[in-house]
Design an enzyme around this catalytic site. Sequence first.
Site, PDB file in Angstrom:
ATOM      1  N   ARG A 176       0.842  -1.195   0.000  1.00 13.15           N
ATOM      2  CA  ARG A 176       0.000   0.000   0.000  1.00 13.15           C
ATOM      3  C   ARG A 176       0.884   1.255   0.000  1.00 13.15           C
ATOM      4  O   ARG A 176       2.084   1.178   0.244  1.00 13.15           O
ATOM      5  CB  ARG A 176      -0.904   0.015   1.240  1.00 13.15           C
ATOM      6  CG  ARG A 176      -2.022  -1.002   1.174  1.00 13.15           C
ATOM      7  CD  ARG A 176      -2.793  -1.077   2.470  1.00 13.15           C
ATOM      8  NE  ARG A 176      -1.989  -1.634   3.550  1.00 13.15           N
ATOM      9  CZ  ARG A 176      -2.407  -1.770   4.806  1.00 13.15           C
ATOM     10  NH1 ARG A 176      -3.616  -1.376   5.141  1.00 13.15           N
ATOM     11  NH2 ARG A 176      -1.619  -2.282   5.722  1.00 13.15           N
TER      12      ARG A 176
ATOM     13  N   LYS B 274       2.280   1.804   7.263  1.00 12.46           N
ATOM     14  CA  LYS B 274       2.701   0.981   8.401  1.00 12.46           C
ATOM     15  C   LYS B 274       3.634   1.766   9.330  1.00 12.46           C
ATOM     16  O   LYS B 274       4.198   2.793   8.945  1.00 12.46           O
ATOM     17  CB  LYS B 274       3.444  -0.262   7.917  1.00 12.46           C
ATOM     18  CG  LYS B 274       2.593  -1.204   7.116  1.00 12.46           C
ATOM     19  CD  LYS B 274       1.370  -1.690   7.847  1.00 12.46           C
ATOM     20  CE  LYS B 274       1.657  -2.832   8.788  1.00 12.46           C
ATOM     21  NZ  LYS B 274       0.396  -3.394   9.338  1.00 12.46           N
TER      22      LYS B 274
ATOM     23  N   TYR C  88      -0.219   4.269  10.724  1.00 12.97           N
ATOM     24  CA  TYR C  88      -0.542   3.267  11.748  1.00 12.97           C
ATOM     25  C   TYR C  88       0.725   3.034  12.569  1.00 12.97           C
ATOM     26  O   TYR C  88       1.799   2.796  11.997  1.00 12.97           O
ATOM     27  CB  TYR C  88      -0.902   1.922  11.104  1.00 12.97           C
ATOM     28  CG  TYR C  88      -2.251   1.848  10.439  1.00 12.97           C
ATOM     29  CD1 TYR C  88      -3.431   2.085  11.151  1.00 12.97           C
ATOM     30  CD2 TYR C  88      -2.370   1.504   9.098  1.00 12.97           C
ATOM     31  CE1 TYR C  88      -4.673   1.993  10.536  1.00 12.97           C
ATOM     32  CE2 TYR C  88      -3.616   1.407   8.478  1.00 12.97           C
ATOM     33  CZ  TYR C  88      -4.752   1.654   9.204  1.00 12.97           C
ATOM     34  OH  TYR C  88      -5.975   1.566   8.598  1.00 12.97           O
TER      35      TYR C  88
ATOM     36  N   HIS D 257       0.377   1.313  16.114  1.00  9.15           N
ATOM     37  CA  HIS D 257       0.109   0.181  17.019  1.00  9.15           C
ATOM     38  C   HIS D 257       1.223   0.069  18.064  1.00  9.15           C
ATOM     39  O   HIS D 257       1.826  -0.980  18.264  1.00  9.15           O
ATOM     40  CB  HIS D 257      -0.039  -1.132  16.231  1.00  9.15           C
ATOM     41  CG  HIS D 257      -1.252  -1.135  15.351  1.00  9.15           C
ATOM     42  ND1 HIS D 257      -2.532  -1.256  15.843  1.00  9.15           N
ATOM     43  CD2 HIS D 257      -1.392  -0.993  14.011  1.00  9.15           C
ATOM     44  CE1 HIS D 257      -3.410  -1.200  14.863  1.00  9.15           C
ATOM     45  NE2 HIS D 257      -2.747  -1.030  13.737  1.00  9.15           N
TER      46      HIS D 257
ATOM     47  N   GLU E 206      -4.706   4.493  14.127  1.00  5.90           N
ATOM     48  CA  GLU E 206      -5.599   3.569  14.831  1.00  5.90           C
ATOM     49  C   GLU E 206      -6.244   4.157  16.071  1.00  5.90           C
ATOM     50  O   GLU E 206      -7.196   3.578  16.593  1.00  5.90           O
ATOM     51  CB  GLU E 206      -4.855   2.268  15.194  1.00  5.90           C
ATOM     52  CG  GLU E 206      -3.788   2.387  16.284  1.00  5.90           C
ATOM     53  CD  GLU E 206      -2.430   2.837  15.751  1.00  5.90           C
ATOM     54  OE1 GLU E 206      -2.341   3.186  14.568  1.00  5.90           O
ATOM     55  OE2 GLU E 206      -1.455   2.857  16.537  1.00  5.90           O
TER      56      GLU E 206
ATOM     57  N   ASP F  25     -24.104 -12.451  17.321  1.00  2.84           N
ATOM     58  CA  ASP F  25     -23.479 -11.342  18.061  1.00  2.84           C
ATOM     59  C   ASP F  25     -24.076 -11.327  19.461  1.00  2.84           C
ATOM     60  O   ASP F  25     -25.150 -11.898  19.691  1.00  2.84           O
ATOM     61  CB  ASP F  25     -23.714  -9.997  17.337  1.00  2.84           C
ATOM     62  CG  ASP F  25     -22.647  -8.958  17.680  1.00  2.84           C
ATOM     63  OD1 ASP F  25     -21.882  -8.554  16.792  1.00  2.84           O
ATOM     64  OD2 ASP F  25     -22.576  -8.548  18.867  1.00  2.84           O
TER      65      ASP F  25
ATOM     66  N   ALA G 224     -10.256 -12.302  13.030  1.00  9.12           N
ATOM     67  CA  ALA G 224      -9.832 -11.736  14.321  1.00  9.12           C
ATOM     68  C   ALA G 224      -8.460 -12.246  14.765  1.00  9.12           C
ATOM     69  O   ALA G 224      -8.070 -12.038  15.911  1.00  9.12           O
ATOM     70  CB  ALA G 224     -10.884 -12.041  15.386  1.00  9.12           C
TER      71      ALA G 224
ATOM     72  N   ASP H 116      -5.657 -11.123  14.346  1.00 10.88           N
ATOM     73  CA  ASP H 116      -4.750 -10.077  14.854  1.00 10.88           C
ATOM     74  C   ASP H 116      -4.984  -9.792  16.331  1.00 10.88           C
ATOM     75  O   ASP H 116      -4.159  -9.152  16.978  1.00 10.88           O
ATOM     76  CB  ASP H 116      -4.861  -8.797  14.008  1.00 10.88           C
ATOM     77  CG  ASP H 116      -6.264  -8.233  13.992  1.00 10.88           C
ATOM     78  OD1 ASP H 116      -7.218  -8.991  14.234  1.00 10.88           O
ATOM     79  OD2 ASP H 116      -6.411  -7.028  13.744  1.00 10.88           O
TER      80      ASP H 116
ATOM     81  N   VAL I 289      -4.872 -15.220   7.956  1.00 13.53           N
ATOM     82  CA  VAL I 289      -3.912 -14.201   7.515  1.00 13.53           C
ATOM     83  C   VAL I 289      -4.141 -12.912   8.305  1.00 13.53           C
ATOM     84  O   VAL I 289      -5.262 -12.390   8.355  1.00 13.53           O
ATOM     85  CB  VAL I 289      -4.035 -13.952   5.995  1.00 13.53           C
ATOM     86  CG1 VAL I 289      -3.133 -12.809   5.562  1.00 13.53           C
ATOM     87  CG2 VAL I 289      -3.705 -15.222   5.221  1.00 13.53           C
TER      88      VAL I 289
END
Length: 371
Positions: free
Chosen positions: A15, A75, A94, A96, A118, A198, A268, A270, A298
């Site tokens: 990206r 990133k 980002y 994190h 984020e 949910d 999920a 991550d 992934v």
Amino acid sequence: MIIGVPKEIKSSENRVALTPAGALELTRRGHTVYLQASAGEGSGFANHEYEASGAKILPTIEAVYAAAEMILKVKEPIESEYPLIKPNQLVFTYFHFASYEPLTHAMIASGATCLAYETVELPDRSLPLLVPMSEVAGRMAIQEGAKYLEKPVRGRGVLLGGVPGVEPGRVLILGGGIVGTQAAKMAAGLGAQVTILDVSLPRLRALSDIMPANVITLYSNEYNIRRLIGTHDLIVGAVLIPGAKAPHLITRDMLKMMRPGTVVVDVAVDQGGCIETCKPTTHDNPTYIVDDVVHYCVANMPGAVPYTSTIALTNATLPYAILLADKGWQTACRMREDLRKGLNVIDKKVVYKGVADAFNLPLHDVNEFLA
Ligand SMILES: NC(=O)c1ccc[n+]([C@@H]2O[C@H](COP(=O)([O-])OP(=O)(O)OC[C@H]3O[C@@H](n4cnc5c(N)ncnc54)[C@H](O)[C@@H]3O)[C@@H](O)[C@H]2O)c1
């Protein structure tokens, strides 16, 4: 303002933080945009497209960092970029931080102002710069799931849409947030029978109002999950509990209740995954099999579709980048609380509680820097 867009150098990252359309918006406002040569290539944008939008191409990453007042990235900076970041430079990307302590210390030492995509947060607590990637991952979950349901890759051999005279496939979606909603739309569009689980009744009500008739909503609990996993072909993990690890809604023993060739796409992953047997995989080797169940886990799904992901991300980031360029970060953050919440590190000090808590660092009041 002078804006620099380096090429992303983290492995498998294609990206770019600015499209030619974004470069045009910025240069038309009188800002200078420096792009590292071939930074847009992985997303399908050539240097000459940026030049036609008024951007200037610089040959090296060093030149881009040296020239820019604001760095626009995707990133978090990696180690080789740490020494390139200048005191007082604004870095909008980002980060994190809480997941990587060395990065946090490097950014504190740099003296840069770190605005993290984020943690930009709207008054309704939604995270506008994370939503586009969840939308991409949710839609991709069905595309990938459909592919791995094929027999040659050890799936059940089920066509999700069925054909006249044959029932369609069944898709079970755990979590009806952004990822789950987009996955449900895609699966329903293919003609599959979809069930969304949910724990939020308001969420289930909203989904029930907008989804087509081949989507049903159910309350998420262990009883329902055990009842459903044996009859569904594709299971999508899309649960999020903010600030916590994902709960293991499907435990290892439950795999035996699934039919051989069932596919689990645990988006999920991550956050640890909502399937106990989930472990992170890459696009080069995305799946593995446990008890005849195909696992796709992934951790950076949007990375496989950089053209779409770059445009989706920059649609959301560009208005903020323009405001930052037009007003400077201090005025922009005074004007906009959502943007102010993105500030994590300023002038060697941590101003975001989650980061200070994660590494036991002193927390400074962001307003000290905005006065
Ligand atoms: N793998 C990737 O490439 C990738 C990309 C984007 C997002 N993600 C991840 O996908 C996950 C979902 O993201 P999102 O944006 O949809 O989050 P979201 O907050 O919009 O949705 C999460 C949903 O899970 C529900 N939930 C919580 N506990 C539950 C339970 N026990 N059972 C069922 N539902 C439950 C919540 O009520 C909420 O509706 C996150 O972990 C996110 O980080 C991964």
